[in-house]
Design a protein around this motif. Structure first.
Motif, PDB file in Angstrom:
ATOM      1  N   TRP A 153      44.249  34.973  29.695  1.00 23.45           N
ATOM      2  CA  TRP A 153      45.611  35.364  30.191  1.00 23.45           C
ATOM      3  C   TRP A 153      44.964  36.893  29.450  1.00 23.45           C
ATOM      4  O   TRP A 153      44.818  37.786  29.839  1.00 23.45           O
ATOM      5  CB  TRP A 153      46.897  35.389  30.092  1.00 23.45           C
ATOM      6  CG  TRP A 153      47.903  36.638  30.130  1.00 23.45           C
ATOM      7  CD1 TRP A 153      48.766  37.095  29.742  1.00 23.45           C
ATOM      8  CD2 TRP A 153      48.114  36.623  31.518  1.00 23.45           C
ATOM      9  NE1 TRP A 153      49.390  37.629  29.993  1.00 23.45           N
ATOM     10  CE2 TRP A 153      49.683  37.400  31.405  1.00 23.45           C
ATOM     11  CE3 TRP A 153      47.747  36.396  32.791  1.00 23.45           C
ATOM     12  CZ2 TRP A 153      50.075  37.844  32.400  1.00 23.45           C
ATOM     13  CZ3 TRP A 153      48.115  36.573  33.941  1.00 23.45           C
ATOM     14  CH2 TRP A 153      49.081  37.947  33.964  1.00 23.45           C
ATOM     15  N   GLU A 154      45.157  36.912  28.388  1.00 20.80           N
ATOM     16  CA  GLU A 154      44.382  38.083  27.451  1.00 20.80           C
ATOM     17  C   GLU A 154      43.444  39.112  28.295  1.00 20.80           C
ATOM     18  O   GLU A 154      42.866  40.464  28.172  1.00 20.80           O
ATOM     19  CB  GLU A 154      44.437  38.266  26.480  1.00 20.80           C
ATOM     20  CG  GLU A 154      45.164  37.143  25.188  1.00 20.80           C
ATOM     21  CD  GLU A 154      45.280  35.982  25.043  1.00 20.80           C
ATOM     22  OE1 GLU A 154      44.532  35.163  25.970  1.00 20.80           O
ATOM     23  OE2 GLU A 154      46.455  35.487  25.655  1.00 20.80           O
ATOM     24  N   ALA A 155      42.037  38.251  28.239  1.00 21.91           N
ATOM     25  CA  ALA A 155      40.678  38.919  29.398  1.00 21.91           C
ATOM     26  C   ALA A 155      41.322  39.611  30.753  1.00 21.91           C
ATOM     27  O   ALA A 155      41.372  40.389  30.819  1.00 21.91           O
ATOM     28  CB  ALA A 155      40.010  37.726  29.575  1.00 21.91           C
ATOM     29  N   VAL A 156      42.338  38.750  31.312  1.00 22.71           N
ATOM     30  CA  VAL A 156      42.768  39.341  32.914  1.00 22.71           C
ATOM     31  C   VAL A 156      43.784  40.240  31.935  1.00 22.71           C
ATOM     32  O   VAL A 156      42.700  41.387  33.004  1.00 22.71           O
ATOM     33  CB  VAL A 156      43.346  38.870  33.511  1.00 22.71           C
ATOM     34  CG1 VAL A 156      44.130  38.930  34.883  1.00 22.71           C
ATOM     35  CG2 VAL A 156      42.615  37.412  33.869  1.00 22.71           C
ATOM     36  N   VAL A 157      44.446  40.793  31.072  1.00 27.63           N
ATOM     37  CA  VAL A 157      45.532  41.426  30.880  1.00 27.63           C
ATOM     38  C   VAL A 157      44.170  43.045  30.685  1.00 27.63           C
ATOM     39  O   VAL A 157      44.622  44.197  30.717  1.00 27.63           O
ATOM     40  CB  VAL A 157      46.379  41.486  29.817  1.00 27.63           C
ATOM     41  CG1 VAL A 157      47.012  42.614  29.776  1.00 27.63           C
ATOM     42  CG2 VAL A 157      47.326  40.272  30.186  1.00 27.63           C
ATOM     43  N   ALA A 171      45.027  34.057  40.076  1.00 32.49           N
ATOM     44  CA  ALA A 171      45.803  32.983  39.157  1.00 32.49           C
ATOM     45  C   ALA A 171      45.162  31.620  38.970  1.00 32.49           C
ATOM     46  O   ALA A 171      45.330  30.957  37.699  1.00 32.49           O
ATOM     47  CB  ALA A 171      47.189  32.596  40.171  1.00 32.49           C
ATOM     48  N   LEU A 172      44.848  31.001  39.498  1.00 33.84           N
ATOM     49  CA  LEU A 172      44.189  29.185  39.388  1.00 33.84           C
ATOM     50  C   LEU A 172      43.312  29.819  37.620  1.00 33.84           C
ATOM     51  O   LEU A 172      43.039  28.813  37.555  1.00 33.84           O
ATOM     52  CB  LEU A 172      43.028  28.703  40.390  1.00 33.84           C
ATOM     53  CG  LEU A 172      42.823  28.136  39.802  1.00 33.84           C
ATOM     54  CD1 LEU A 172      43.393  26.261  40.042  1.00 33.84           C
ATOM     55  CD2 LEU A 172      41.499  27.938  41.594  1.00 33.84           C
ATOM     56  N   LEU A 173      42.263  31.001  38.578  1.00 33.00           N
ATOM     57  CA  LEU A 173      40.959  30.998  37.507  1.00 33.00           C
ATOM     58  C   LEU A 173      41.917  31.617  35.706  1.00 33.00           C
ATOM     59  O   LEU A 173      41.529  30.957  34.405  1.00 33.00           O
ATOM     60  CB  LEU A 173      40.109  32.319  37.633  1.00 33.00           C
ATOM     61  CG  LEU A 173      39.074  31.690  38.623  1.00 33.00           C
ATOM     62  CD1 LEU A 173      38.806  33.442  39.040  1.00 33.00           C
ATOM     63  CD2 LEU A 173      38.051  30.224  38.651  1.00 33.00           C
ATOM     64  N   VAL A 174      43.338  31.935  36.282  1.00 39.49           N
ATOM     65  CA  VAL A 174      43.387  32.170  34.778  1.00 39.49           C
ATOM     66  C   VAL A 174      44.054  30.985  34.204  1.00 39.49           C
ATOM     67  O   VAL A 174      43.774  30.249  32.876  1.00 39.49           O
ATOM     68  CB  VAL A 174      45.115  33.218  34.850  1.00 39.49           C
ATOM     69  CG1 VAL A 174      45.489  33.103  33.489  1.00 39.49           C
ATOM     70  CG2 VAL A 174      44.379  34.842  34.397  1.00 39.49           C
TER      71      VAL A 174
END
Length: 68
Positions: free
Chosen positions: A52-56, A43-46
Motif C-alpha cells: 500500500w505504501e508503494a502504491v501511494v 487492488a489484487l496486487l496491493v
C-alpha cells in the motif's frame, strides 16, 4: 469454381450487413473505462504483495509529474 465465387459473394454480403451494426473502433477508450479495467488488478496486487505504501508513493509521484 462457380460455387466458390457464389459463396464468397454471400459471405461478403453478410459481412457488410454485420459491419453496418458493428460499433466503430477508434483506438482509444474512455478514461473511466480504462480505470475500471485496471482497478481490480491493482487492488489484487496491493493485497497480495502488501504494498500500500508503494502504491501511494507511486500515485503521488505520477500526480506531481502530471502537475496535480
Amino acid at each position: 469454381m462457380a460455387d466458390t465465387a457464389a459463396r464468397e459473394m454471400l459471405r461478403a454480403q453478410g459481412r457488410k450487413a454485420y459491419d453496418a451494426f458493428a460499433p466503430r473502433r477508434s483506438g482509444t477508450r474512455h478514461p473511466l473505462v480504462a480505470t475500471a479495467m485496471v482497478l481490480p488488478l491493482a487492488a489484487l496486487l496491493v493485497v497480495v504483495f502488501g504494498g500500500w505504501e508503494a502504491v501511494v508513493t507511486q500515485a503521488s509521484s505520477v500526480g506531481v509529474m502530471l502537475g496535480r
